[in-house]
Design a protein around this motif. Structure first.
Motif, mmCIF file in Angstrom:
data_model
loop_
_atom_site.group_PDB
_atom_site.id
_atom_site.type_symbol
_atom_site.label_atom_id
_atom_site.label_comp_id
_atom_site.label_asym_id
_atom_site.label_seq_id
_atom_site.Cartn_x
_atom_site.Cartn_y
_atom_site.Cartn_z
ATOM 1 N N ALA A 26 5.139 62.616 -50.767
ATOM 2 C CA ALA A 26 5.437 61.058 -51.200
ATOM 3 C C ALA A 26 5.014 60.312 -50.117
ATOM 4 N N ILE A 27 4.848 60.340 -49.081
ATOM 5 C CA ILE A 27 4.707 59.582 -47.763
ATOM 6 C C ILE A 27 3.210 59.133 -47.798
ATOM 7 N N ARG A 144 11.580 64.055 -38.694
ATOM 8 C CA ARG A 144 12.184 62.868 -39.556
ATOM 9 C C ARG A 144 11.572 62.571 -40.610
ATOM 10 N N LEU A 145 10.228 62.526 -40.417
ATOM 11 C CA LEU A 145 9.394 62.483 -41.636
ATOM 12 C C LEU A 145 9.620 63.403 -42.639
ATOM 13 N N VAL A 146 9.469 64.550 -42.253
ATOM 14 C CA VAL A 146 9.433 65.811 -43.216
ATOM 15 C C VAL A 146 10.928 65.476 -43.993
ATOM 16 N N ARG A 147 11.868 65.452 -43.175
ATOM 17 C CA ARG A 147 13.304 65.468 -43.601
ATOM 18 C C ARG A 147 13.499 64.394 -44.781
ATOM 19 N N LEU A 148 12.720 63.321 -44.454
ATOM 20 C CA LEU A 148 12.978 62.165 -45.105
ATOM 21 C C LEU A 148 12.270 62.337 -46.509
ATOM 22 N N LEU A 149 11.530 63.458 -46.793
ATOM 23 C CA LEU A 149 10.879 63.848 -48.288
ATOM 24 C C LEU A 149 12.027 64.174 -49.224
ATOM 25 N N GLU A 150 13.120 64.512 -48.395
ATOM 26 C CA GLU A 150 14.421 64.844 -49.282
ATOM 27 C C GLU A 150 15.173 63.660 -50.027
ATOM 28 N N THR A 151 14.766 62.362 -49.485
ATOM 29 C CA THR A 151 15.390 61.355 -49.904
ATOM 30 C C THR A 151 14.141 60.189 -50.425
ATOM 31 N N PRO A 152 13.639 60.405 -51.517
ATOM 32 C CA PRO A 152 12.337 59.511 -51.828
ATOM 33 C C PRO A 152 12.714 58.052 -51.855
ATOM 34 N N LYS A 153 13.741 57.951 -52.508
ATOM 35 C CA LYS A 153 14.101 56.315 -52.185
ATOM 36 C C LYS A 153 14.167 55.515 -51.002
ATOM 37 N N ALA A 154 14.505 56.440 -49.738
ATOM 38 C CA ALA A 154 14.282 55.847 -48.449
ATOM 39 C C ALA A 154 13.303 55.750 -47.829
ATOM 40 N N PRO A 156 10.138 54.302 -48.722
ATOM 41 C CA PRO A 156 9.571 52.748 -48.338
ATOM 42 C C PRO A 156 10.109 52.120 -47.238
ATOM 43 N N ILE A 157 11.369 52.263 -47.142
ATOM 44 C CA ILE A 157 12.247 51.530 -46.195
ATOM 45 C C ILE A 157 12.227 52.283 -44.767
ATOM 46 N N LEU A 158 12.071 53.496 -44.650
ATOM 47 C CA LEU A 158 12.339 54.107 -43.389
ATOM 48 C C LEU A 158 10.891 54.909 -42.761
ATOM 49 N N ALA A 159 10.205 54.984 -43.618
ATOM 50 C CA ALA A 159 8.860 55.627 -43.428
ATOM 51 C C ALA A 159 8.092 54.806 -42.140
ATOM 52 N N PRO A 160 7.858 53.647 -42.595
ATOM 53 C CA PRO A 160 6.974 52.797 -41.735
ATOM 54 C C PRO A 160 7.434 52.738 -40.316
ATOM 55 N N ARG A 164 5.672 53.631 -36.860
ATOM 56 C CA ARG A 164 5.431 52.755 -35.820
ATOM 57 C C ARG A 164 6.011 53.396 -34.502
ATOM 58 N N GLU A 165 7.208 54.191 -34.567
ATOM 59 C CA GLU A 165 7.593 55.131 -33.475
ATOM 60 C C GLU A 165 6.554 56.152 -32.921
ATOM 61 N N ILE A 166 5.745 56.859 -33.908
ATOM 62 C CA ILE A 166 4.912 57.663 -33.478
ATOM 63 C C ILE A 166 3.815 56.792 -32.807
ATOM 64 N N CYS A 167 3.469 56.020 -33.247
ATOM 65 C CA CYS A 167 2.402 54.978 -32.541
ATOM 66 C C CYS A 167 2.922 54.705 -31.203
ATOM 67 N N TYR A 168 4.223 54.261 -31.169
ATOM 68 C CA TYR A 168 4.772 53.948 -29.635
ATOM 69 C C TYR A 168 4.538 55.053 -28.778
ATOM 70 N N TRP A 169 5.027 56.258 -29.005
ATOM 71 C CA TRP A 169 4.848 57.548 -28.349
ATOM 72 C C TRP A 169 3.431 57.886 -27.809
ATOM 73 N N LEU A 170 2.599 57.757 -28.974
ATOM 74 C CA LEU A 170 1.280 58.080 -28.518
ATOM 75 C C LEU A 170 0.607 56.787 -27.598
ATOM 76 N N LEU A 171 0.878 55.699 -27.950
ATOM 77 C CA LEU A 171 0.641 54.599 -26.707
ATOM 78 C C LEU A 171 1.187 54.448 -25.365
ATOM 79 N N SER A 172 2.341 55.182 -25.528
ATOM 80 C CA SER A 172 2.937 55.261 -24.045
ATOM 81 C C SER A 172 2.605 56.553 -23.359
ATOM 82 N N GLY A 173 2.092 57.596 -24.056
ATOM 83 C CA GLY A 173 1.827 58.834 -23.467
ATOM 84 C C GLY A 173 0.847 58.948 -22.510
#
Length: 307
Positions: A26-27, A144-154, A156-160, A164-173
């Motif tokens: 759903a993401i 956390r993305l996978v576990r978020l799938l258990e709460t569909p209403k969350a 659109p609020i939390l997935a972005p 962004r955090e994934i992008c941060y770790w990739l850019l800072s790696g």
């Protein structure tokens, strides 16, 4: 192997009916794959994305490049690329399991602009895909993305924010400089990507390299050099791959016949199309379309099951 992440992904697969193939979520832009067997090479268009292997192994070939990656390694693709992927290690007891997350360049750029010390990017233009290790912060984000799938209403609020955090770790790696090239305005990669985007949307038209070079704001010779370094293909080879893959899609999902598919993607001769198709895929278009339809129905036709 990251056991909590693999366990969470496996639980999601079983909740979606089990088996093997592509498991959408759903993401948007987040998909899961499981296979109990090694797969024949499959040519496709790889979008800018992060592809993480949790179990098993896979390989990617594009142009002259050949990349292998396995458990807790990831493939990073920075340009929409015609390439051949193949699962090389999988069994019923130890299946191949992987996750794919599409990149949004705008999000990468936003995160990059907020870094106090942006990663240093090299001036050299290298291949637009590379292999990296998956460290714990990145694995935690995917979990956390996978576990978020258990709460569909969350979602659109939390997935972005997780993306962004994934992008941060990739850019800072350790490969931050390569990711940085994807988002930095006026870098050689960003310039070539403009031309690649034009090719993706106008692949059926007659190719004019000077027009692509103008879009990239490069001389034709410089553009050709950087394009080949980035994609391991010439612009003409790249366009041909786009045409043939779109023709395959039309035959598999839209029931187009060989002649219809050929003309829709820009070929004036169905016989020339058939020759180039057979040379690229190793099988005649009609036979391949029937084979691909069976694979699509078995591996890639699922929809997300609601909780």
């Amino acid at each position: 192997m990251n056991t909590p992440l693999l366990s969470a992904v496996t639980a999601y697969i079983e909740d979606q009916g089990g088996g093997q193939g592509l498991f959408p979520t759903a993401i948007e832009g987040f998909n899961i794959v499981r296979s109990f067997q090694s797969m024949m090479p499959m040519r496709n268009i790889y979008r800018p994305s992060l592809c993480v292997v949790l179990e098993g192994a896979k390989e990617l070939r594009f142009g002259d490049e050949h990349l292998n990656y396995r458990s807790m390694e990831c493939l990073v693709v920075s340009v929409g690329l015609p390439a051949t992927g193949r699962i090389v290690e999988a069994s019923t007891t130890t299946p191949y399991v992987g996750v794919m997350i599409d990149f949004d360049v705008a999000t990468v750029r936003e995160v990059l602009e907020q870094l106090d010390t942006p990663p240093a990017q090299s001036d050299a233009t290298g291949p637009c895909a590379f292999i990296a290790k998956v460290d714990q912060p990145l694995a935690d984000c995917i979990l956390r993305l996978v576990r978020l799938l258990e709460t569909p209403k969350a979602i659109p609020i939390l997935a972005p924010s997780i993306v962004r955090e994934i992008c941060y770790w990739l850019l800072s790696g350790p490969h931050g400089g390569e990711i940085c090239k994807l988002a930095c305005p006026e870098s050689n990669i960003e310039r070539v990507v403009r031309a690649v985007a034009l090719l993706h949307t106008n692949f059926a038209e007659t190719l004019r390299v000077d027009k692509l070079a103008d879009v990239a704001r490069m001389s034709p010779s410089s553009f050709h050099q950087h394009f080949k370094a980035l994609t391991s293909m010439t612009p003409l080879q790249f366009q041909k791959q786009l045409r043939l893959l779109e023709a395959r899609r039309l035959m598999v999902t839209k029931a187009a016949n060989v002649a219809e598919a050929a003309y829709k993607v820009g070929y004036e001769s169905a016989s020339q199309f058939s020759r180039e198709y057979s040379r690229t895929f190793g099988i005649a278009p009609k036979q391949d379309a029937l084979h691909q339809q069976r694979l699509h129905n078995e591996y890639a036709s699922r929809t997300v099951r609601s909780a």
